[in-house]
Design a protein around this motif. Structure first.
Motif, PDB file in Angstrom:
ATOM      1  N   ASP A 135       0.829  -1.218   0.000  1.00 33.35           N
ATOM      2  CA  ASP A 135       0.000   0.000   0.000  1.00 33.35           C
ATOM      3  C   ASP A 135       0.859   1.262   0.000  1.00 33.35           C
ATOM      4  N   GLU A 136       0.312   2.290  -0.602  1.00 34.57           N
ATOM      5  CA  GLU A 136       0.797   3.661  -0.464  1.00 34.57           C
ATOM      6  C   GLU A 136       2.296   3.841  -0.725  1.00 34.57           C
ATOM      7  N   TRP A 170      -2.262  -5.519  -0.153  1.00 32.72           N
ATOM      8  CA  TRP A 170      -3.304  -4.490  -0.254  1.00 32.72           C
ATOM      9  C   TRP A 170      -3.662  -4.286  -1.728  1.00 32.72           C
ATOM     10  N   TRP A 180      -9.229  -1.955   0.473  1.00 34.32           N
ATOM     11  CA  TRP A 180      -9.459  -1.092   1.644  1.00 34.32           C
ATOM     12  C   TRP A 180     -10.076   0.254   1.273  1.00 34.32           C
ATOM     13  N   TYR A 206     -12.872   0.500   9.100  1.00 31.89           N
ATOM     14  CA  TYR A 206     -11.641   1.009   9.708  1.00 31.89           C
ATOM     15  C   TYR A 206     -11.975   1.475  11.122  1.00 31.89           C
ATOM     16  N   TRP A 216      -5.877   0.308  13.055  1.00 29.73           N
ATOM     17  CA  TRP A 216      -4.573   0.974  12.968  1.00 29.73           C
ATOM     18  C   TRP A 216      -4.348   1.710  14.277  1.00 29.73           C
TER      19      TRP A 216
HETATM   20  C1  ACM Z   1      -3.973   1.179   4.228  1.00 28.96           C
HETATM   21  O1  ACM Z   1      -4.883   1.695   4.898  1.00 28.96           O
HETATM   22  N1  ACM Z   1      -2.912   1.902   3.881  1.00 28.96           N
HETATM   23  C2  ACM Z   1      -4.023  -0.207   3.826  1.00 28.96           C
END
Ligand code: ACM
Length: 536
Positions: free
Chosen positions: A340-341, A390, A409, A434, A478
């Protein structure tokens, strides 16, 4: 006199009605709601004289679980006896679906049938949820309850999805082994079966790797005197100006995996790559960076240069060794490798990456990411593991094995699109699942604000579309804002009740109003366990 009597009987009727009404409306308080529930006449009473019998070792973890709770909260040991009232019976003919069970409660007998360990375990969890909430008590209170009344009923139950996940981020804030165990136990209690453990990120590397000790010597500490950033929030157990450390030894990891296994939970470790890797990079810069890379960039979380070099062979030697050790620690068939990202600007001024692109004829950064994950998939294959990533990786045109699984996500739509392309998909949509986000937008509420708020009702309202490529659903906790376990619990509960029902119960059986009533009893159970939660 006559009038008085009439009044009296009216009052009796009213009292009886108001006492009975809640139980009449609530036939049971099982969360997640079973697929088929039929109330029967009468009650089974569990006493110190109650025994069990079993014809299968598949029932052993379930029996241990029930025994432990009775020992703690009723002060006696449930024992095995041929003339028993509780019967555990292996019956794959009666119970057709894996993880399913049949629970039949009569006045003098409890019959529990299943075809696997999970089925027996879930039958016992349902049974305990029908007992007084005291059965879940964690502390050793003096007064032991002597009798446990369980309403007669017949339950045929099985899960809608095989993947019922919850993720805990141990990187941004570190959680003790005992907290992780509690977290896993709460999951099992609600029939969730995949503990996704986010073990590495920019803010900390939390898993001991014998071959690379600096990963935890250097990469597991942040704050003054370290090279690791705080996220936008301070760390758990203290302010920003204090050093924060924590990691799990391999022994502790094995202990948690075993603990989870006894509760029918598989542990999915995540090593987040190639972005979100600042902790690894500061531990082994020579192995993971291109020394001539002049790029300067920030991740969406504002971490500077946090992405490892996909063009250096030392990267793959390092990852092969890490994955080898991770593979032996976690018996589950999958490892999550992030994806991811990857920040804009990463690798732009890296001669090694430019070279790689020329050699391979790549035009875009996505193709480099694809190359990276193709190589990781080959490494995983060597260690007999499959890959979870992801959703970003689905767009990288990586050449990976077919059974690679993608976690969507950003939105349910993104997940449905992947499922349509016959990609194995898990839905973890931010707007529903989330749990790091606030419940409602308010300065008084803990939690993140970068997405929309996620109320319990919002989570409950998620109606995943049917598709054979959708393996299941997962919620993510998270931990940037999880400054203590009180906040962690608050953000998890009662939203995790809603998650469990989305994951387990067929859509047509689900109703918010009915869920709300069972939720109240569910919260009572959590209270017995000393778990903090949000009331609404
Ligand atoms: C994510 O929330 N970066 C998977």
């Amino acid at each position: 006199m006559k009038k008085n009597r009439q009044k009296h009987s009216q009052l009796t009727f009213f009292l009886l009605f108001s006492l009975l009404l809640p139980t009449m409306l609530l036939s049971h308080s099982i969360i997640p709601k079973p697929q088929h529930f039929q109330a029967r006449q009468g009650t089974f009473t569990l006493t110190q004289q109650t025994n069990y019998t079993s014809n299968t070792s598949y029932a052993n973890p379930a029996i241990s679980y029930l025994k432990n709770h009775l020992k703690r909260n009723a002060g006696y040991t449930l024992t095995q006896n041929k003339k028993a009232e509780i019967l555990f019976v292996y019956n794959p003919k009666k119970v057709k679906k894996s993880e399913g069970y049949h629970l039949n409660i009569q006045k003098k007998k409890i019959l529990i049938e299943a075809r696997d360990k999970a089925g027996f375990f879930y039958a016992v969890v349902s049974l305990m949820q029908m007992m007084d909430a005291e059965i879940w008590r964690e502390n050793n209170k003096k007064s032991k309850q002597k009798k446990w009344h369980i309403p007669a009923c017949d339950i045929q139950d099985y899960p809608r999805y095989q993947w019922r996940g919850l993720m805990l981020d141990s990187s941004r804030n570190f959680f003790s082994v005992s907290y992780v165990k509690k977290f896993v136990d709460r999951m099992a209690q609600h029939k969730l079966n995949r503990f996704h453990w986010h073990l590495t990120d920019d803010e900390g590397w939390r898993i001991e790797i014998n071959h690379y000790p600096l990963l935890t010597k250097v990469g597991a500490s942040r704050g003054p005197g370290t090279k690791l950033p705080f996220s936008t929030y301070p760390a758990m157990r203290g302010p920003k100006n204090k050093r924060q450390s924590g990691y799990y030894s391999q022994k502790e990891i094995r202990e948690i995996v075993t603990y989870a296994k006894a509760r029918s939970i598989e542990v999915l470790p995540e090593i987040d790559l190639p972005g979100h890797a600042k902790a690894a990079i500061v531990s082994y810069p020579k192995l993971l960076q291109d020394p001539n890379d002049k790029s300067s960039y920030r991740s969406v979380q504002k971490v500077h240069n946090n992405t490892i070099n996909p063009a250096g062979e030392s990267t793959y030697v390092f990852l092969d060794t890490v994955i080898k050790e991770v593979s032996t620690l976690f018996p589950f068939g999958y490892i999550h490798l992030g994806g991811d990202e990857v920040p804009k600007g990463a690798w732009q001024k890296s001669p090694a990456v430019t070279n790689l692109m020329k050699r391979k004829g790549f035009k875009t950064k996505k193709e480099i990411e694809g190359y990276f994950f193709s190589r990781l998939d080959r490494i995983l294959s060597k260690h007999h593991k499959k890959m979870i990533v992801w959703q970003e990786v689905a767009k990288n045109r990586a050449s990976v094995r077919r059974d690679t699984t993608y976690m969507a996500w950003k939105s349910p739509k993104a997940g449905y699109a992947m499922a349509q392309q016959r990609k194995s998909t898990i839905l973890a949509p931010v707007h529903y699942l989330y749990f790091d986000q606030q419940y409602v937008r308010s300065k008084k509420e803990p939690g993140h604000t970068w997405s929309t708020p996620v109320s319990t009702q919002k989570t409950y309202s998620f109606k995943p579309k049917a598709s054979r490529y959708i393996k299941g659903v997962e919620a993510c906790l998270w931990s940037e804002t999880l400054l203590n376990t009180h906040i962690a619990d608050y953000l998890a509960w009662p939203r995790t009740f809603a998650l469990s029902e989305v994951a387990w119960t067929e859509q047509k059986q689900r109703k918010w109003s009915d869920f709300q009533k069972r939720k109240k009893v569910g919260l009572k159970r959590l209270k017995m366990q000393g778990i903090h939660y949000r009331g609404r």
